[in-house]
Write a protein that holds these residues in place. Structure first.
Motif, PDB file in Angstrom:
ATOM      1  N   LYS A  59       0.820  -1.200   0.000  1.00  0.00           N
ATOM      2  CA  LYS A  59       0.000   0.000   0.000  1.00  0.00           C
ATOM      3  C   LYS A  59       0.861   1.259   0.000  1.00  0.00           C
ATOM      4  O   LYS A  59       2.044   1.239   0.373  1.00  0.00           O
ATOM      5  CB  LYS A  59      -0.926   0.007   1.216  1.00  0.00           C
ATOM      6  CG  LYS A  59      -2.062  -1.012   1.123  1.00  0.00           C
ATOM      7  CD  LYS A  59      -3.092  -0.786   2.212  1.00  0.00           C
ATOM      8  CE  LYS A  59      -4.275  -1.718   2.018  1.00  0.00           C
ATOM      9  NZ  LYS A  59      -5.330  -1.485   3.035  1.00  0.00           N
ATOM     10  N   ALA A 108     -12.904   3.579  -8.781  1.00  0.00           N
ATOM     11  CA  ALA A 108     -13.553   2.619  -7.888  1.00  0.00           C
ATOM     12  C   ALA A 108     -15.019   2.385  -8.219  1.00  0.00           C
ATOM     13  O   ALA A 108     -15.513   1.255  -8.112  1.00  0.00           O
ATOM     14  CB  ALA A 108     -13.404   3.091  -6.441  1.00  0.00           C
ATOM     15  N   LEU A 155     -17.585  -5.486  -6.303  1.00  0.00           N
ATOM     16  CA  LEU A 155     -16.698  -6.096  -5.310  1.00  0.00           C
ATOM     17  C   LEU A 155     -16.093  -7.404  -5.794  1.00  0.00           C
ATOM     18  O   LEU A 155     -15.038  -7.831  -5.306  1.00  0.00           O
ATOM     19  CB  LEU A 155     -17.447  -6.323  -3.998  1.00  0.00           C
ATOM     20  CG  LEU A 155     -17.921  -5.050  -3.282  1.00  0.00           C
ATOM     21  CD1 LEU A 155     -18.672  -5.410  -2.009  1.00  0.00           C
ATOM     22  CD2 LEU A 155     -16.744  -4.130  -2.972  1.00  0.00           C
ATOM     23  N   ILE A 198      -9.271  -4.889  -4.210  1.00  0.00           N
ATOM     24  CA  ILE A 198     -10.625  -4.486  -3.819  1.00  0.00           C
ATOM     25  C   ILE A 198     -10.927  -4.987  -2.409  1.00  0.00           C
ATOM     26  O   ILE A 198     -11.394  -4.232  -1.545  1.00  0.00           O
ATOM     27  CB  ILE A 198     -11.667  -5.016  -4.818  1.00  0.00           C
ATOM     28  CG1 ILE A 198     -11.529  -4.296  -6.168  1.00  0.00           C
ATOM     29  CG2 ILE A 198     -13.083  -4.832  -4.274  1.00  0.00           C
ATOM     30  CD1 ILE A 198     -12.437  -4.849  -7.256  1.00  0.00           C
ATOM     31  N   THR A 199     -10.652  -6.261  -2.165  1.00  0.00           N
ATOM     32  CA  THR A 199     -10.917  -6.869  -0.856  1.00  0.00           C
ATOM     33  C   THR A 199     -10.115  -6.202   0.255  1.00  0.00           C
ATOM     34  O   THR A 199     -10.609  -6.019   1.375  1.00  0.00           O
ATOM     35  CB  THR A 199     -10.581  -8.374  -0.889  1.00  0.00           C
ATOM     36  OG1 THR A 199     -11.388  -9.016  -1.874  1.00  0.00           O
ATOM     37  CG2 THR A 199     -10.824  -9.021   0.468  1.00  0.00           C
ATOM     38  N   ASN A 200      -8.891  -5.783  -0.068  1.00  0.00           N
ATOM     39  CA  ASN A 200      -7.998  -5.226   0.949  1.00  0.00           C
ATOM     40  C   ASN A 200      -7.925  -3.701   0.936  1.00  0.00           C
ATOM     41  O   ASN A 200      -7.035  -3.108   1.540  1.00  0.00           O
ATOM     42  CB  ASN A 200      -6.603  -5.829   0.789  1.00  0.00           C
ATOM     43  CG  ASN A 200      -6.569  -7.297   1.157  1.00  0.00           C
ATOM     44  OD1 ASN A 200      -6.503  -7.648   2.332  1.00  0.00           O
ATOM     45  ND2 ASN A 200      -6.647  -8.164   0.149  1.00  0.00           N
ATOM     46  N   ASN A 201      -8.882  -3.092   0.245  1.00  0.00           N
ATOM     47  CA  ASN A 201      -9.053  -1.629   0.283  1.00  0.00           C
ATOM     48  C   ASN A 201      -7.806  -0.846  -0.131  1.00  0.00           C
ATOM     49  O   ASN A 201      -7.362   0.067   0.585  1.00  0.00           O
ATOM     50  CB  ASN A 201      -9.507  -1.183   1.672  1.00  0.00           C
ATOM     51  CG  ASN A 201     -10.886  -1.693   2.030  1.00  0.00           C
ATOM     52  OD1 ASN A 201     -11.813  -1.604   1.221  1.00  0.00           O
ATOM     53  ND2 ASN A 201     -11.028  -2.244   3.226  1.00  0.00           N
ATOM     54  N   TYR A 202      -7.268  -1.214  -1.278  1.00  0.00           N
ATOM     55  CA  TYR A 202      -6.206  -0.395  -1.869  1.00  0.00           C
ATOM     56  C   TYR A 202      -6.893   0.786  -2.558  1.00  0.00           C
ATOM     57  O   TYR A 202      -7.100   0.793  -3.772  1.00  0.00           O
ATOM     58  CB  TYR A 202      -5.403  -1.206  -2.877  1.00  0.00           C
ATOM     59  CG  TYR A 202      -4.371  -2.126  -2.270  1.00  0.00           C
ATOM     60  CD1 TYR A 202      -3.011  -1.930  -2.522  1.00  0.00           C
ATOM     61  CD2 TYR A 202      -4.741  -3.192  -1.453  1.00  0.00           C
ATOM     62  CE1 TYR A 202      -2.058  -2.779  -1.968  1.00  0.00           C
ATOM     63  CE2 TYR A 202      -3.800  -4.046  -0.896  1.00  0.00           C
ATOM     64  CZ  TYR A 202      -2.455  -3.827  -1.165  1.00  0.00           C
ATOM     65  OH  TYR A 202      -1.514  -4.666  -0.612  1.00  0.00           O
ATOM     66  N   ILE A 203      -7.248   1.786  -1.775  1.00  0.00           N
ATOM     67  CA  ILE A 203      -8.068   2.892  -2.260  1.00  0.00           C
ATOM     68  C   ILE A 203      -7.333   4.216  -2.094  1.00  0.00           C
ATOM     69  O   ILE A 203      -6.788   4.514  -1.025  1.00  0.00           O
ATOM     70  CB  ILE A 203      -9.418   2.938  -1.507  1.00  0.00           C
ATOM     71  CG1 ILE A 203     -10.274   1.728  -1.886  1.00  0.00           C
ATOM     72  CG2 ILE A 203     -10.157   4.239  -1.811  1.00  0.00           C
ATOM     73  CD1 ILE A 203     -11.573   1.637  -1.116  1.00  0.00           C
ATOM     74  N   GLU A 260     -12.444   8.642  -6.467  1.00  0.00           N
ATOM     75  CA  GLU A 260     -11.882   7.521  -5.721  1.00  0.00           C
ATOM     76  C   GLU A 260     -11.382   6.443  -6.667  1.00  0.00           C
ATOM     77  O   GLU A 260     -12.076   6.068  -7.607  1.00  0.00           O
ATOM     78  CB  GLU A 260     -12.941   6.942  -4.785  1.00  0.00           C
ATOM     79  CG  GLU A 260     -12.445   5.819  -3.901  1.00  0.00           C
ATOM     80  CD  GLU A 260     -13.480   5.390  -2.886  1.00  0.00           C
ATOM     81  OE1 GLU A 260     -13.538   6.010  -1.797  1.00  0.00           O
ATOM     82  OE2 GLU A 260     -14.245   4.457  -3.191  1.00  0.00           O
ATOM     83  N   TYR A 315      -9.105   2.581  -7.059  1.00  0.00           N
ATOM     84  CA  TYR A 315      -8.269   1.478  -6.620  1.00  0.00           C
ATOM     85  C   TYR A 315      -6.906   1.687  -7.279  1.00  0.00           C
ATOM     86  O   TYR A 315      -6.807   2.272  -8.367  1.00  0.00           O
ATOM     87  CB  TYR A 315      -8.859   0.140  -7.053  1.00  0.00           C
ATOM     88  CG  TYR A 315     -10.166  -0.199  -6.392  1.00  0.00           C
ATOM     89  CD1 TYR A 315     -10.229  -0.410  -5.020  1.00  0.00           C
ATOM     90  CD2 TYR A 315     -11.337  -0.311  -7.129  1.00  0.00           C
ATOM     91  CE1 TYR A 315     -11.430  -0.714  -4.396  1.00  0.00           C
ATOM     92  CE2 TYR A 315     -12.542  -0.620  -6.518  1.00  0.00           C
ATOM     93  CZ  TYR A 315     -12.587  -0.816  -5.148  1.00  0.00           C
ATOM     94  OH  TYR A 315     -13.771  -1.119  -4.539  1.00  0.00           O
TER      95      TYR A 315
END
Length: 244
Positions: free
Chosen positions: A2, A127, A132, A200-205, A221, A223
């Protein structure tokens, strides 16, 4: 990996240096005609990013479309030179509400080509365009197989299309401006649908309104994947070749 975060400021910590290669003039010519028609002719591109607030002018759409189509042409030629001949690139001009299914396709595998300026070190995916499960929302009304991309390929391009012709709209003057530039590219890497699902699952946002590297405000926003965390294009070629 990240991004490094301090409050609302995000910093890149895994980079790939830009290694320029020349771009064929045929790619530039074809991409120019497509981008000009999409921005100033009968085509249609959104005037804002999904989830974004900034309105894009026709000239902004031209610049973004030009960069994206050049990246497609480069990807097609690079893969072809390695024995991977994809389906022909779609240069048809679409009206409002009509979407391309994918950028490149080979033996049923769908490749999304993402483009950026040469100094960028992020593969960004808006995003609000993604479910998801990693499916692409604009294609969700199509067959299930067309809702997913198997691979994502990042192409960086120099010069940055946002850095020149800020007011000119005359076609011939714009074309001369484009063709008189020294254009180069590199491909820092690629990733798979599996990687997209992971981020997506690990919120790389990268949130809307955040400051990237302390100076670039993010409009929508996204990813993200850092270039240093991408796989080399040889990995993509190795996975596609057995399909022959």
């Amino acid at each position: 990996m990240k991004l490094t975060k301090y409050d609302t400021i995000y910093f890149i910590n895994s980079k790939v240096l830009f290694h320029p290669q020349p771009i064929q003039s045929s790619i530039l010519n074809t991409s120019f005609e497509f981008a000009y028609n999409m921005a100033f002719g009968e085509g249609h591109h959104r005037n804002h990013r999904t989830g974004g607030t900034e309105q894009r002018s026709a000239l902004d759409i031209f610049k973004n479309t030009l960069q994206g189509k050049i990246a497609e042409g480069i990807s097609f030629e690079v893969l072809a030179s390695n024995g991977i001949t994809c389906e022909p690139i779609d240069y048809s001009i679409h009206g409002k509400g009509v979407w391309d299914d994918s950028d490149l396709e080979y033996k049923g595998k769908r490749i999304s080509v993402k483009s950026s300026a040469y100094f960028s070190n992020l593969l960004l995916l808006e995003a609000n365009d993604w479910n998801l499960d990693g499916s692409y929302k604009p294609n969700s009304n199509k067959a299930q197989s067309n809702s997913y991309y198997d691979y994502f390929l990042l192409v960086r391009i120099k010069p940055n299309t946002n850095s020149f012709f800020n007011t000119e709209k005359d076609k011939e003057i714009l074309k001369a401006s484009v063709l008189n530039q020294k254009w180069t590219y590199d491909i820092p890497g690629c990733c798979s649908l599996k990687t997209l699902k992971h981020i997506i699952t690990n919120n790389y946002i990268l949130p809307q309104g955040a400051l990237l590297n302390g100076k670039t405000k993010i409009d929508a926003e996204n990813y993200y994947i850092q270039t240093g965390n991408l796989k080399g294009i040889k990995q993509l070629i190795a996975e596609l070749k057995p399909l022959d």
